[in-house]
Design an enzyme around this catalytic site. Sequence first.
Site, PDB file in Angstrom:
ATOM      1  N   GLU A  83       1.627  -4.921   6.012  1.00  0.00           N
ATOM      2  CA  GLU A  83       1.168  -5.129   7.386  1.00  0.00           C
ATOM      3  C   GLU A  83       0.727  -6.517   7.648  1.00  0.00           C
ATOM      4  O   GLU A  83       0.865  -7.223   8.480  1.00  0.00           O
ATOM      5  CB  GLU A  83       0.293  -4.119   7.977  1.00  0.00           C
ATOM      6  CG  GLU A  83      -1.525  -4.555   7.762  1.00  0.00           C
ATOM      7  CD  GLU A  83      -1.707  -4.515   6.130  1.00  0.00           C
ATOM      8  OE1 GLU A  83      -1.016  -3.992   5.414  1.00  0.00           O
ATOM      9  OE2 GLU A  83      -2.682  -4.993   5.914  1.00  0.00           O
ATOM     10  N   ARG A 102       1.784  -9.568   6.172  1.00  0.00           N
ATOM     11  CA  ARG A 102       2.773 -10.508   6.551  1.00  0.00           C
ATOM     12  C   ARG A 102       3.571 -10.215   7.866  1.00  0.00           C
ATOM     13  O   ARG A 102       3.994 -11.278   8.541  1.00  0.00           O
ATOM     14  CB  ARG A 102       3.597 -10.240   5.449  1.00  0.00           C
ATOM     15  CG  ARG A 102       4.408  -8.878   5.415  1.00  0.00           C
ATOM     16  CD  ARG A 102       5.163  -8.628   4.201  1.00  0.00           C
ATOM     17  NE  ARG A 102       4.130  -8.324   3.100  1.00  0.00           N
ATOM     18  CZ  ARG A 102       4.791  -8.153   1.680  1.00  0.00           C
ATOM     19  NH1 ARG A 102       5.943  -7.995   1.341  1.00  0.00           N
ATOM     20  NH2 ARG A 102       3.881  -7.706   0.829  1.00  0.00           N
ATOM     21  N   LYS A 121      -2.617   4.662   2.227  1.00  0.00           N
ATOM     22  CA  LYS A 121      -3.197   4.379   0.650  1.00  0.00           C
ATOM     23  C   LYS A 121      -3.920   5.631   0.035  1.00  0.00           C
ATOM     24  O   LYS A 121      -4.553   6.391   0.931  1.00  0.00           O
ATOM     25  CB  LYS A 121      -4.177   3.162   0.802  1.00  0.00           C
ATOM     26  CG  LYS A 121      -3.665   1.955   1.181  1.00  0.00           C
ATOM     27  CD  LYS A 121      -4.922   0.821   1.140  1.00  0.00           C
ATOM     28  CE  LYS A 121      -4.157  -0.476   1.458  1.00  0.00           C
ATOM     29  NZ  LYS A 121      -3.266  -1.131   0.518  1.00  0.00           N
ATOM     30  N   ASP A 135       2.338  -0.509   4.737  1.00  0.00           N
ATOM     31  CA  ASP A 135       1.302  -0.838   4.155  1.00  0.00           C
ATOM     32  C   ASP A 135       1.329  -2.506   3.735  1.00  0.00           C
ATOM     33  O   ASP A 135       0.223  -3.258   3.499  1.00  0.00           O
ATOM     34  CB  ASP A 135       1.092  -0.113   2.809  1.00  0.00           C
ATOM     35  CG  ASP A 135      -0.603  -0.543   2.353  1.00  0.00           C
ATOM     36  OD1 ASP A 135      -1.389  -1.052   3.039  1.00  0.00           O
ATOM     37  OD2 ASP A 135      -0.415   0.144   0.938  1.00  0.00           O
ATOM     38  N   ASP A 167      -7.775  -1.426   6.661  1.00  0.00           N
ATOM     39  CA  ASP A 167      -6.111  -1.322   6.358  1.00  0.00           C
ATOM     40  C   ASP A 167      -6.026   0.111   5.683  1.00  0.00           C
ATOM     41  O   ASP A 167      -6.306   0.380   4.528  1.00  0.00           O
ATOM     42  CB  ASP A 167      -5.707  -2.356   5.090  1.00  0.00           C
ATOM     43  CG  ASP A 167      -4.171  -2.244   4.821  1.00  0.00           C
ATOM     44  OD1 ASP A 167      -3.720  -1.219   5.579  1.00  0.00           O
ATOM     45  OD2 ASP A 167      -3.664  -2.817   3.956  1.00  0.00           O
ATOM     46  N   LYS A 176      -5.533 -13.734   8.136  1.00  0.00           N
ATOM     47  CA  LYS A 176      -5.150 -12.431   8.197  1.00  0.00           C
ATOM     48  C   LYS A 176      -6.506 -11.663   8.693  1.00  0.00           C
ATOM     49  O   LYS A 176      -7.449 -11.559   8.118  1.00  0.00           O
ATOM     50  CB  LYS A 176      -4.776 -11.783   7.123  1.00  0.00           C
ATOM     51  CG  LYS A 176      -4.344 -10.336   6.833  1.00  0.00           C
ATOM     52  CD  LYS A 176      -3.870  -9.695   5.751  1.00  0.00           C
ATOM     53  CE  LYS A 176      -3.816  -8.332   5.735  1.00  0.00           C
ATOM     54  NZ  LYS A 176      -3.420  -7.506   4.481  1.00  0.00           N
TER      55      LYS A 176
HETATM   56  N1  BES Z   1      -4.412  -5.681   2.161  1.00  0.00           N
HETATM   57  C1  BES Z   1      -3.339  -5.232   1.225  1.00  0.00           C
HETATM   58  C2  BES Z   1      -3.533  -6.032  -0.072  1.00  0.00           C
HETATM   59  C3  BES Z   1      -4.958  -5.795  -1.176  1.00  0.00           C
HETATM   60  C4  BES Z   1      -4.585  -4.794  -1.960  1.00  0.00           C
HETATM   61  C5  BES Z   1      -5.783  -6.749  -1.111  1.00  0.00           C
HETATM   62  C6  BES Z   1      -5.670  -4.625  -2.773  1.00  0.00           C
HETATM   63  C7  BES Z   1      -6.623  -6.394  -2.050  1.00  0.00           C
HETATM   64  C8  BES Z   1      -6.668  -5.398  -2.995  1.00  0.00           C
HETATM   65  C9  BES Z   1      -2.136  -5.395   1.673  1.00  0.00           C
HETATM   66  O1  BES Z   1      -2.095  -5.016   2.994  1.00  0.00           O
HETATM   67  C10 BES Z   1      -1.186  -4.436   0.985  1.00  0.00           C
HETATM   68  O2  BES Z   1      -1.378  -3.144   1.139  1.00  0.00           O
HETATM   69  N2  BES Z   1      -0.428  -4.732   0.318  1.00  0.00           N
HETATM   70  C11 BES Z   1       0.502  -3.903  -0.343  1.00  0.00           C
HETATM   71  C12 BES Z   1       1.752  -4.528  -0.338  1.00  0.00           C
HETATM   72  C13 BES Z   1       2.948  -3.700  -0.652  1.00  0.00           C
HETATM   73  C14 BES Z   1       3.146  -2.442   0.068  1.00  0.00           C
HETATM   74  C15 BES Z   1       4.362  -4.346  -0.951  1.00  0.00           C
HETATM   75  C16 BES Z   1       0.138  -4.267  -2.157  1.00  0.00           C
HETATM   76  O3  BES Z   1      -0.458  -4.900  -2.412  1.00  0.00           O
HETATM   77  O4  BES Z   1       0.237  -2.952  -2.368  1.00  0.00           O
HETATM   78 ZN    ZN Z   2      -3.530  -5.376   4.347  1.00  0.00          ZN
HETATM   79 MN    MN Z   3      -1.537  -3.087   3.499  1.00  0.00          MN
END
Ligand code: BES
Ligand code: ZN
Ligand code: MN
Length: 492
Positions: free
Chosen positions: A345, A347, A273, A343, A266, A261
């Site tokens: 994204e 996947r 966020k 968010d 992000d 990835k």
């Molecule tokens: N890059 C983030 C995951 C992440 C969050 C990694 C905090 C390390 C620390 C990913 O893209 C994300 O935002 N995931 C969301 C998914 C949710 C919207 C289903 C998450 O984990 O909140």
């Molecule tokens: Zn991410």
């Molecule tokens: Mn994200």
Amino acid sequence: MLEFSSSTQSAETADAPCVVVGVFDSALGGAAAEIERAGNGVLSRLRDGGDFGGKLGSTLLLHGVQGVRASRVLLVGLGSRADFDALNYQRACSEAGKLLKSLAIESALVFLPECEVRGRDAAWRVRTCALAIDHANFRYTATVKPNGSRTQLKRIELAGAGDSRTALEQARAIGRGVEFARELGCLPPNICTPAYLAERARQLADEHSNVQLEVLEREQLRELGFGAMLAVGQGSSVPPRLIVLQYRGGNDAKPFALVGKGVTFDTGGMNLKPTGSMEEMKYDMCGAAGVMGAFLTAVMLKLPINLVCVVPTVENMPDGGSYRPSDVLTTYSGLTVEVLNTDAEGRLILCDALAYARKRFEPQAMVDAATLTGACVIALGKHASGLFSADDALAGELLAAGSESLDRAWRLPLWDDYRNQLESAFADIANIGGKSAGAITAACFLSRFAEGTRWAHLDVAGTAWDEGRKGYATGRPVPLLAQWLMDRAAQQ
Ligand code: BES
Ligand code: ZN
Ligand code: MN
């Protein structure tokens, strides 16, 4: 990166700026016993005086020890001999590394590899020691001046483990892969863009004649049908890239595939966020950096396997052109996805890359690495990466590589029971699965695009960087992936 070599000098007579010896909290052995004898009981006096008793991870630097030729002796506590295990060994090596980093010397002679570790051989001790000291010595200098201009550590000689040429070669290659991943991870997102990652892949390909690179741009991705990946990137002013690296080191066997990835920043997109959750999202390309680093290790070691590395890289930004919650995307595989959260994204870029890697290369096994979910950090914290696979043998290989390299993973279920959380009324699948089991539903989503291939997913959201203002990228999962590839090469 430090230079490593092996040495057969003795602790007493070695001509070195510093000798590093391990001290158990009980009887003295090896190099420590030598220092004790040459220094007329110096270690016993320190113990009796309560100054240094060999507590695990403690260090004490001595100057001008009588009877010892080296100007400094660094004592490193190993704790109790009965409890001494692989993690304690690594801990002692890394504490030694931290102390060495703070000294104004160019080299050190390290006797820690002489310490027997249950279940591990001398080659492992050499590799682990070299890598731990190198890790502790990491300096980020791309956008900040190094602290002072005084002498810095450059070389480590490892003693006490006999002929260690192969182990040192492996340590160099893994250390270089880790360093590569850490540097990319640490770079700010205004520098480390998709184009920059492609540029670094270009350099890697230029430096190694058996490596081929293709970089696909927006137009080509559109023609190929990367609908999900392009949607994630469409709100950003920096264009997306698909990086495809190929290494041929084997015969005609099917390649192994690594997919990473590469979200260079992000923001969450339209599902922006909040403050506090966005600051660290420059690290959201650590999966990409990790697979490229492991690829570099494999190439440096000239492993007799074929390997491909596929990196979808984009920036996730909100903008008038962004994709939105409720958009329905047609992915590379043909499955449609309802975006319920922009968010989620990672996947979306991975599903296209996995389907593409699978169709184009028919890999014998495929592993992706991604900072995919905050839920994985909640589940496993900073210590273990999440491992997901429907293939028990592949999961076993990766877990074993993780314990061997101490870059550990922990398996979570990928059962079909979780699939209904991803149901959508408007598409074949939704991109989020609700409140519970977030790391698992993310992996379930990916599994739909890897069907028919031996595939595993590593969620490195908790392990790819150290939190806090001075936290750096860790280089994980390079050691795990590199070990896995070394093991596969050895098995052929
Ligand atoms: N890059 C983030 C995951 C992440 C969050 C990694 C905090 C390390 C620390 C990913 O893209 C994300 O935002 N995931 C969301 C998914 C949710 C919207 C289903 C998450 O984990 O909140
Ligand atoms: Zn991410
Ligand atoms: Mn994200």
